[in-house]
Design a protein around this motif. Sequence first.
Motif, short mmCIF file in Angstrom:
data_model
loop_
_atom_site.label_atom_id
_atom_site.label_comp_id
_atom_site.label_asym_id
_atom_site.label_seq_id
_atom_site.Cartn_x
_atom_site.Cartn_y
_atom_site.Cartn_z
N ARG A 87 -6.42 45.87 47.71
CA ARG A 87 -5.67 45.31 47.37
C ARG A 87 -4.19 46.47 46.12
O ARG A 87 -5.49 46.88 45.55
N ASP A 112 1.08 38.09 48.45
CA ASP A 112 0.92 39.97 47.75
C ASP A 112 2.95 39.77 47.65
O ASP A 112 2.88 40.86 46.39
N TRP A 137 -6.97 35.15 47.58
CA TRP A 137 -7.33 35.40 49.06
C TRP A 137 -7.98 36.55 49.86
O TRP A 137 -8.45 37.76 48.78
N ARG A 153 -9.02 39.21 52.28
CA ARG A 153 -8.41 39.91 51.86
C ARG A 153 -9.66 41.32 53.16
O ARG A 153 -10.28 41.43 51.97
N ASP A 181 -5.74 28.63 52.16
CA ASP A 181 -6.81 30.08 53.87
C ASP A 181 -7.84 29.92 53.86
O ASP A 181 -8.26 30.51 54.23
N TYR A 221 -2.81 47.93 57.06
CA TYR A 221 -2.83 47.36 55.74
C TYR A 221 -2.25 47.62 54.73
O TYR A 221 -2.72 48.93 54.60
N SER A 280 -2.93 49.26 51.86
CA SER A 280 -4.39 49.00 51.10
C SER A 280 -4.17 50.46 50.58
O SER A 280 -3.86 51.72 50.18
N TRP A 340 -2.13 36.33 52.64
CA TRP A 340 -2.42 37.05 51.52
C TRP A 340 -1.20 37.62 51.62
O TRP A 340 -0.73 38.45 50.17
N GLN A 341 0.06 38.09 52.31
CA GLN A 341 0.39 39.09 52.88
C GLN A 341 1.70 38.50 52.28
O GLN A 341 2.44 38.57 50.75
#
Length: 407
Positions: free
Chosen positions: A346, A90, A340, A342, A294, A395, A397, A86-87
Amino acid sequence: MSSSRQLSKLPPIFALVAICLLSLPLSAQEAADPGFEKWVKDFRKTALKNGISGEVYDRAFKGITSPDQWVLDKASYQPEFKAPVWQYFDNRVQKRAVERGKKEKEKLQPWLDKIEQRFGVNPNILLAIWSVESSYGGILDNQNVMRSVIRSLATLAYADPQRKKFGRQQLLSALKILQSGDIDESHLTGSWAGAMGHTQFIPTSYQAYAVDMDGDGKRDIWNSIPDALGTAASLLSNNGWRKGETWGYEVTIPDRKLPAGKLTIGEWEKLGVKRANGEPFPRKSDKAELKLPDGRGGPAFLMLKNFFVIKRYNNSDRYATAIGLLADQIGGAPGLVHDWKRPFTRIDSAQVEELQKLLKDKGFYKGEIDGKAGSGTRKAIEAFEKSAGVDVQGYPSLEVLELLQSQ
Protein backbone atom coordinates in the motif's frame (compact mmCIF):
# COMPACT_ATOMS: atom_id res chain seq x y z
CA MET A 1 -6.82 35.18 -25.67
CA SER A 2 -9.40 37.19 -23.72
CA SER A 3 -13.07 37.31 -24.78
CA SER A 4 -12.88 41.06 -25.43
CA ARG A 5 -9.90 40.68 -27.80
CA GLN A 6 -11.63 37.84 -29.63
CA LEU A 7 -14.81 39.91 -30.03
CA SER A 8 -12.86 42.88 -31.36
CA LYS A 9 -11.87 40.80 -34.38
CA LEU A 10 -15.49 40.03 -35.32
CA PRO A 11 -17.70 42.10 -37.66
CA PRO A 12 -19.97 44.42 -35.62
CA ILE A 13 -23.19 42.43 -36.08
CA PHE A 14 -21.53 39.13 -35.08
CA ALA A 15 -19.79 40.77 -32.15
CA LEU A 16 -23.16 42.02 -30.90
CA VAL A 17 -24.66 38.52 -31.12
CA ALA A 18 -21.66 37.03 -29.32
CA ILE A 19 -21.92 39.59 -26.53
CA CYS A 20 -25.59 38.71 -26.05
CA LEU A 21 -24.76 35.01 -25.88
CA LEU A 22 -21.97 35.51 -23.37
CA SER A 23 -24.27 37.51 -21.13
CA LEU A 24 -26.78 34.65 -20.92
CA PRO A 25 -26.63 31.91 -18.26
CA LEU A 26 -24.88 28.74 -19.41
CA SER A 27 -28.18 26.82 -19.53
CA ALA A 28 -29.70 29.49 -21.79
CA GLN A 29 -26.77 29.26 -24.22
CA GLU A 30 -27.57 25.59 -24.80
CA ALA A 31 -30.24 24.54 -27.26
CA ALA A 32 -33.67 24.81 -25.70
CA ASP A 33 -35.67 21.59 -25.39
CA PRO A 34 -39.38 22.25 -26.18
CA GLY A 35 -40.44 19.06 -24.40
CA PHE A 36 -38.56 20.05 -21.26
CA GLU A 37 -39.91 23.60 -21.40
CA LYS A 38 -43.46 22.20 -21.59
CA TRP A 39 -42.72 19.90 -18.65
CA VAL A 40 -41.47 22.86 -16.59
CA LYS A 41 -44.62 24.81 -17.46
CA ASP A 42 -46.87 21.89 -16.51
CA PHE A 43 -44.98 21.11 -13.29
CA ARG A 44 -45.57 24.69 -12.17
CA LYS A 45 -49.19 23.72 -11.41
CA THR A 46 -47.98 20.88 -9.19
CA ALA A 47 -45.60 23.22 -7.38
CA LEU A 48 -48.34 25.78 -6.73
CA LYS A 49 -50.61 23.04 -5.34
CA ASN A 50 -47.79 22.15 -2.93
CA GLY A 51 -47.50 25.68 -1.57
CA ILE A 52 -44.78 27.07 -3.84
CA SER A 53 -45.45 30.63 -4.97
CA GLY A 54 -45.45 31.38 -8.68
CA GLU A 55 -42.77 34.03 -8.14
CA VAL A 56 -40.41 31.55 -6.46
CA TYR A 57 -41.02 28.94 -9.16
CA ASP A 58 -40.43 31.33 -12.04
CA ARG A 59 -37.29 32.71 -10.45
CA ALA A 60 -35.95 29.21 -9.80
CA PHE A 61 -36.36 28.16 -13.45
CA LYS A 62 -35.25 31.42 -15.03
CA GLY A 63 -32.81 30.61 -17.85
CA ILE A 64 -33.27 26.83 -17.50
CA THR A 65 -34.57 25.64 -20.87
CA SER A 66 -33.07 22.17 -21.25
CA PRO A 67 -32.18 19.15 -19.11
CA ASP A 68 -28.57 18.69 -17.98
CA GLN A 69 -27.06 15.86 -20.03
CA TRP A 70 -24.21 15.55 -17.51
CA VAL A 71 -26.77 14.61 -14.85
CA LEU A 72 -28.26 11.93 -17.10
CA ASP A 73 -24.79 10.58 -17.87
CA LYS A 74 -24.04 10.33 -14.16
CA ALA A 75 -27.40 8.70 -13.45
CA SER A 76 -26.86 6.03 -16.10
CA TYR A 77 -23.17 5.39 -15.46
CA GLN A 78 -22.38 1.89 -14.31
CA PRO A 79 -18.83 1.29 -12.98
CA GLU A 80 -16.90 -1.26 -14.98
CA PHE A 81 -15.85 -3.04 -11.85
CA LYS A 82 -17.02 -3.17 -8.28
CA ALA A 83 -14.43 -1.49 -6.11
CA PRO A 84 -12.52 -3.99 -3.98
CA VAL A 85 -12.90 -3.51 -0.25
CA TRP A 86 -9.37 -2.23 0.17
CA GLN A 87 -9.89 0.41 -2.54
CA TYR A 88 -13.07 1.73 -0.95
CA PHE A 89 -11.40 2.19 2.43
CA ASP A 90 -8.03 3.35 1.13
CA ASN A 91 -9.75 6.20 -0.71
CA ARG A 92 -11.61 7.36 2.42
CA VAL A 93 -9.70 6.34 5.54
CA GLN A 94 -6.35 7.86 4.64
CA LYS A 95 -3.58 9.81 6.30
CA ARG A 96 -4.45 13.14 4.68
CA ALA A 97 -8.11 12.92 5.73
CA VAL A 98 -7.09 12.11 9.30
CA GLU A 99 -4.61 14.98 9.52
CA ARG A 100 -7.10 17.46 8.05
CA GLY A 101 -9.75 16.22 10.45
CA LYS A 102 -7.50 16.86 13.43
CA LYS A 103 -6.77 20.40 12.23
CA GLU A 104 -10.45 21.15 11.67
CA LYS A 105 -11.28 19.75 15.08
CA GLU A 106 -8.82 22.09 16.76
CA LYS A 107 -10.11 25.05 14.75
CA LEU A 108 -13.80 24.29 15.29
CA GLN A 109 -13.63 22.98 18.87
CA PRO A 110 -16.00 25.61 20.36
CA TRP A 111 -18.64 24.86 17.73
CA LEU A 112 -18.13 21.11 18.02
CA ASP A 113 -18.62 21.37 21.78
CA LYS A 114 -21.90 23.25 21.27
CA ILE A 115 -23.10 20.72 18.72
CA GLU A 116 -22.22 17.80 20.98
CA GLN A 117 -23.94 19.45 23.92
CA ARG A 118 -27.11 19.95 21.86
CA PHE A 119 -27.26 16.64 20.00
CA GLY A 120 -24.97 14.27 21.90
CA VAL A 121 -23.10 13.16 18.78
CA ASN A 122 -19.35 12.48 18.86
CA PRO A 123 -17.62 15.36 16.97
CA ASN A 124 -15.18 12.92 15.36
CA ILE A 125 -18.09 11.22 13.60
CA LEU A 126 -19.25 14.59 12.21
CA LEU A 127 -15.76 15.41 10.97
CA ALA A 128 -15.52 12.00 9.28
CA ILE A 129 -18.87 12.55 7.55
CA TRP A 130 -17.70 15.98 6.40
CA SER A 131 -14.51 14.43 5.00
CA VAL A 132 -16.20 11.57 3.15
CA GLU A 133 -19.13 13.62 1.84
CA SER A 134 -17.31 16.67 0.50
CA SER A 135 -13.58 16.44 1.31
CA TYR A 136 -14.08 19.03 4.06
CA GLY A 137 -15.97 21.25 1.62
CA GLY A 138 -13.36 20.92 -1.12
CA ILE A 139 -15.83 19.74 -3.76
CA LEU A 140 -18.14 22.73 -3.30
CA ASP A 141 -15.99 24.94 -5.52
CA ASN A 142 -15.80 22.33 -8.27
CA GLN A 143 -18.28 23.45 -10.93
CA ASN A 144 -17.80 20.16 -12.75
CA VAL A 145 -19.39 18.42 -9.77
CA MET A 146 -21.66 20.99 -8.14
CA ARG A 147 -24.58 22.05 -10.36
CA SER A 148 -27.92 23.80 -10.08
CA VAL A 149 -30.06 21.62 -7.81
CA ILE A 150 -33.21 22.85 -9.54
CA ARG A 151 -31.96 21.89 -12.99
CA SER A 152 -30.49 18.57 -11.84
CA LEU A 153 -33.67 17.43 -10.13
CA ALA A 154 -35.87 18.68 -12.95
CA THR A 155 -33.67 16.69 -15.33
CA LEU A 156 -34.22 13.50 -13.34
CA ALA A 157 -37.94 14.15 -13.02
CA TYR A 158 -38.29 14.81 -16.74
CA ALA A 159 -35.89 12.36 -18.38
CA ASP A 160 -34.86 9.54 -16.02
CA PRO A 161 -37.56 6.82 -15.88
CA GLN A 162 -36.03 5.20 -12.79
CA ARG A 163 -35.75 8.43 -10.83
CA LYS A 164 -38.79 10.42 -11.94
CA LYS A 165 -40.59 10.04 -8.61
CA PHE A 166 -37.43 10.87 -6.67
CA GLY A 167 -36.75 13.89 -8.89
CA ARG A 168 -40.27 15.30 -8.48
CA GLN A 169 -40.26 14.81 -4.72
CA GLN A 170 -36.82 16.34 -4.23
CA LEU A 171 -37.56 19.21 -6.63
CA LEU A 172 -40.60 20.23 -4.62
CA SER A 173 -38.50 20.18 -1.45
CA ALA A 174 -35.75 22.21 -3.13
CA LEU A 175 -38.31 24.83 -4.17
CA LYS A 176 -39.55 24.98 -0.58
CA ILE A 177 -35.97 25.58 0.55
CA LEU A 178 -35.77 28.53 -1.83
CA GLN A 179 -39.09 29.81 -0.56
CA SER A 180 -37.87 29.62 3.04
CA GLY A 181 -35.07 32.08 2.24
CA ASP A 182 -32.32 29.87 3.66
CA ILE A 183 -30.46 30.12 0.32
CA ASP A 184 -31.04 31.79 -3.04
CA GLU A 185 -31.30 30.03 -6.40
CA SER A 186 -27.83 31.07 -7.55
CA HIS A 187 -26.25 29.31 -4.56
CA LEU A 188 -28.58 26.29 -4.43
CA THR A 189 -26.01 23.88 -5.81
CA GLY A 190 -25.47 20.18 -5.33
CA SER A 191 -24.42 16.86 -6.83
CA TRP A 192 -26.06 15.28 -9.89
CA ALA A 193 -28.69 13.77 -7.57
CA GLY A 194 -29.29 16.97 -5.61
CA ALA A 195 -27.11 16.28 -2.55
CA MET A 196 -26.27 19.68 -1.10
CA GLY A 197 -23.68 21.50 0.97
CA HIS A 198 -20.73 20.47 3.11
CA THR A 199 -22.53 17.39 4.41
CA GLN A 200 -24.42 16.51 1.20
CA PHE A 201 -28.08 16.49 2.21
CA ILE A 202 -30.82 15.80 -0.31
CA PRO A 203 -33.65 18.37 -0.08
CA THR A 204 -36.14 16.20 1.85
CA SER A 205 -33.50 15.31 4.45
CA TYR A 206 -32.52 18.96 4.67
CA GLN A 207 -36.13 19.90 5.38
CA ALA A 208 -36.38 17.24 8.07
CA TYR A 209 -33.12 17.87 9.89
CA ALA A 210 -31.47 21.19 8.94
CA VAL A 211 -30.63 23.53 11.83
CA ASP A 212 -29.42 27.10 12.18
CA MET A 213 -26.47 26.39 14.44
CA ASP A 214 -24.70 29.74 14.09
CA GLY A 215 -27.86 31.75 14.83
CA ASP A 216 -27.89 33.96 11.73
CA GLY A 217 -31.49 33.08 10.90
CA LYS A 218 -30.65 30.73 8.01
CA ARG A 219 -29.99 27.00 7.82
CA ASP A 220 -27.04 27.37 5.48
CA ILE A 221 -25.23 24.07 4.95
CA TRP A 222 -23.44 25.53 1.88
CA ASN A 223 -21.56 28.35 3.59
CA SER A 224 -21.84 27.76 7.35
CA ILE A 225 -19.78 24.86 8.65
CA PRO A 226 -21.52 24.98 12.07
CA ASP A 227 -24.90 24.70 10.30
CA ALA A 228 -23.65 21.82 8.14
CA LEU A 229 -22.15 19.82 11.01
CA GLY A 230 -25.10 20.63 13.25
CA THR A 231 -27.46 19.36 10.56
CA ALA A 232 -25.54 16.09 10.31
CA ALA A 233 -25.72 15.76 14.10
CA SER A 234 -29.44 16.49 13.98
CA LEU A 235 -30.01 13.63 11.56
CA LEU A 236 -28.03 11.17 13.67
CA SER A 237 -29.63 12.32 16.92
CA ASN A 238 -33.15 12.08 15.54
CA ASN A 239 -32.45 8.56 14.32
CA GLY A 240 -31.41 7.22 17.71
CA TRP A 241 -27.74 8.08 18.24
CA ARG A 242 -26.57 6.87 21.67
CA LYS A 243 -24.50 9.52 23.38
CA GLY A 244 -21.16 8.43 24.78
CA GLU A 245 -21.17 5.08 22.95
CA THR A 246 -19.00 3.93 20.09
CA TRP A 247 -20.09 2.55 16.71
CA GLY A 248 -18.31 -0.78 16.88
CA TYR A 249 -15.19 -2.75 17.79
CA GLU A 250 -12.56 -4.45 15.69
CA VAL A 251 -12.46 -8.05 16.89
CA THR A 252 -10.81 -11.41 16.38
CA ILE A 253 -12.99 -14.44 15.75
CA PRO A 254 -12.51 -18.16 16.29
CA ASP A 255 -12.03 -20.50 13.34
CA ARG A 256 -15.55 -21.89 13.39
CA LYS A 257 -19.00 -20.91 12.18
CA LEU A 258 -20.64 -18.13 14.16
CA PRO A 259 -24.33 -17.22 14.35
CA ALA A 260 -25.89 -14.41 12.32
CA GLY A 261 -27.91 -11.64 13.90
CA LYS A 262 -27.49 -9.67 17.11
CA LEU A 263 -26.21 -11.03 20.40
CA THR A 264 -25.00 -9.31 23.53
CA ILE A 265 -21.29 -8.59 23.78
CA GLY A 266 -21.15 -11.08 26.63
CA GLU A 267 -22.67 -13.78 24.41
CA TRP A 268 -20.19 -13.03 21.63
CA GLU A 269 -17.33 -13.35 24.15
CA LYS A 270 -18.55 -16.78 25.17
CA LEU A 271 -18.33 -17.77 21.51
CA GLY A 272 -14.67 -16.76 21.43
CA VAL A 273 -14.94 -13.24 19.96
CA LYS A 274 -12.41 -10.81 21.46
CA ARG A 275 -11.35 -7.21 20.88
CA ALA A 276 -8.48 -7.09 18.39
CA ASN A 277 -6.46 -4.67 20.52
CA GLY A 278 -6.69 -6.96 23.57
CA GLU A 279 -8.70 -4.51 25.68
CA PRO A 280 -11.91 -5.57 27.47
CA PHE A 281 -15.34 -4.65 26.15
CA PRO A 282 -16.75 -1.82 28.31
CA ARG A 283 -20.40 -2.96 28.33
CA LYS A 284 -21.17 -6.67 28.12
CA SER A 285 -24.93 -6.10 27.80
CA ASP A 286 -24.72 -4.10 24.55
CA LYS A 287 -26.17 -5.89 21.56
CA ALA A 288 -23.95 -6.20 18.50
CA GLU A 289 -23.86 -7.80 15.07
CA LEU A 290 -20.77 -9.42 13.54
CA LYS A 291 -19.65 -7.95 10.20
CA LEU A 292 -16.87 -9.29 7.95
CA PRO A 293 -16.51 -6.71 5.14
CA ASP A 294 -13.57 -8.53 3.53
CA GLY A 295 -14.49 -12.08 4.46
CA ARG A 296 -12.87 -14.19 7.12
CA GLY A 297 -9.37 -13.22 6.01
CA GLY A 298 -9.93 -9.51 6.61
CA PRO A 299 -10.83 -7.35 9.61
CA ALA A 300 -13.85 -8.37 11.68
CA PHE A 301 -16.15 -6.05 13.62
CA LEU A 302 -18.90 -6.17 16.20
CA MET A 303 -21.27 -3.37 15.16
CA LEU A 304 -23.33 -1.56 17.77
CA LYS A 305 -26.46 0.62 17.59
CA ASN A 306 -24.59 3.73 16.42
CA PHE A 307 -23.27 1.87 13.36
CA PHE A 308 -26.84 1.35 12.20
CA VAL A 309 -27.66 4.99 12.95
CA ILE A 310 -24.81 6.06 10.64
CA LYS A 311 -26.44 3.89 7.97
CA ARG A 312 -29.46 6.22 8.11
CA TYR A 313 -27.10 8.77 6.53
CA ASN A 314 -26.05 6.34 3.82
CA ASN A 315 -27.46 2.82 3.83
CA SER A 316 -24.17 1.05 3.19
CA ASP A 317 -22.12 -1.14 5.53
CA ARG A 318 -18.92 0.03 3.85
CA TYR A 319 -19.89 3.69 4.28
CA ALA A 320 -20.76 3.35 7.96
CA THR A 321 -17.59 1.36 8.65
CA ALA A 322 -15.44 3.95 6.87
CA ILE A 323 -17.03 6.76 8.88
CA GLY A 324 -16.38 4.91 12.12
CA LEU A 325 -12.76 4.03 11.31
CA LEU A 326 -11.95 7.55 10.09
CA ALA A 327 -13.62 9.09 13.14
CA ASP A 328 -11.60 6.90 15.49
CA GLN A 329 -8.33 7.92 13.84
CA ILE A 330 -9.27 11.61 13.89
CA GLY A 331 -9.78 11.07 17.61
CA GLY A 332 -6.25 9.70 17.95
CA ALA A 333 -6.85 5.95 17.79
CA PRO A 334 -4.42 3.80 15.78
CA GLY A 335 -5.46 2.12 12.56
CA LEU A 336 -6.70 -1.42 12.17
CA VAL A 337 -4.93 -4.24 13.95
CA HIS A 338 -5.67 -6.55 11.01
CA ASP A 339 -5.54 -4.61 7.75
CA TRP A 340 -7.51 -5.20 4.56
CA LYS A 341 -6.28 -7.92 2.23
CA ARG A 342 -4.26 -6.29 -0.55
CA PRO A 343 -2.23 -8.13 -3.21
CA PHE A 344 0.33 -5.32 -3.21
CA THR A 345 2.25 -2.91 -0.97
CA ARG A 346 0.00 0.00 0.00
CA ILE A 347 0.97 3.65 -0.57
CA ASP A 348 -0.59 6.70 1.11
CA SER A 349 -2.66 9.43 -0.58
CA ALA A 350 0.36 11.70 -1.19
CA GLN A 351 2.14 8.85 -2.95
CA VAL A 352 -0.98 8.10 -5.01
CA GLU A 353 -0.91 11.74 -6.12
CA GLU A 354 2.72 11.35 -7.17
CA LEU A 355 1.78 8.18 -9.05
CA GLN A 356 -1.06 10.02 -10.83
CA LYS A 357 1.23 12.90 -11.78
CA LEU A 358 3.83 10.53 -13.23
CA LEU A 359 1.14 8.64 -15.16
CA LYS A 360 -0.18 11.93 -16.51
CA ASP A 361 3.31 13.10 -17.49
CA LYS A 362 3.75 9.89 -19.46
CA GLY A 363 0.37 10.26 -21.17
CA PHE A 364 -1.44 7.40 -19.46
CA TYR A 365 -3.76 9.38 -17.15
CA LYS A 366 -6.16 12.24 -17.85
CA GLY A 367 -8.08 12.45 -14.57
CA GLU A 368 -7.73 14.62 -11.49
CA ILE A 369 -4.66 14.53 -9.24
CA ASP A 370 -6.61 13.76 -6.08
CA GLY A 371 -4.78 10.93 -4.30
CA LYS A 372 -7.73 8.58 -4.81
CA ALA A 373 -7.18 5.46 -6.85
CA GLY A 374 -10.47 5.13 -8.72
CA SER A 375 -11.20 3.30 -11.95
CA GLY A 376 -9.46 5.95 -14.09
CA THR A 377 -6.24 5.61 -12.12
CA ARG A 378 -6.37 1.84 -12.25
CA LYS A 379 -6.92 1.83 -16.02
CA ALA A 380 -3.94 4.16 -16.41
CA ILE A 381 -1.79 1.87 -14.26
CA GLU A 382 -2.82 -1.11 -16.41
CA ALA A 383 -1.87 0.76 -19.60
CA PHE A 384 1.49 1.72 -18.11
CA GLU A 385 2.20 -1.82 -16.90
CA LYS A 386 1.38 -3.18 -20.35
CA SER A 387 3.75 -0.69 -21.99
CA ALA A 388 6.47 -1.53 -19.47
CA GLY A 389 6.21 -5.25 -20.17
CA VAL A 390 5.31 -6.27 -16.60
CA ASP A 391 2.33 -8.21 -15.25
CA VAL A 392 -0.81 -6.13 -15.71
CA GLN A 393 -2.59 -5.77 -12.36
CA GLY A 394 -3.73 -2.14 -12.08
CA TYR A 395 -2.95 -1.72 -8.40
CA PRO A 396 -1.86 1.65 -6.92
CA SER A 397 1.15 -0.01 -5.33
CA LEU A 398 4.60 0.91 -4.13
CA GLU A 399 5.96 -1.41 -6.81
CA VAL A 400 4.25 0.57 -9.62
CA LEU A 401 5.28 3.92 -8.11
CA GLU A 402 8.91 2.84 -7.94
CA LEU A 403 8.77 1.57 -11.54
CA LEU A 404 7.36 4.93 -12.68
CA GLN A 405 10.06 6.79 -10.77
CA SER A 406 12.80 4.69 -12.35
CA GLN A 407 11.75 5.43 -15.93
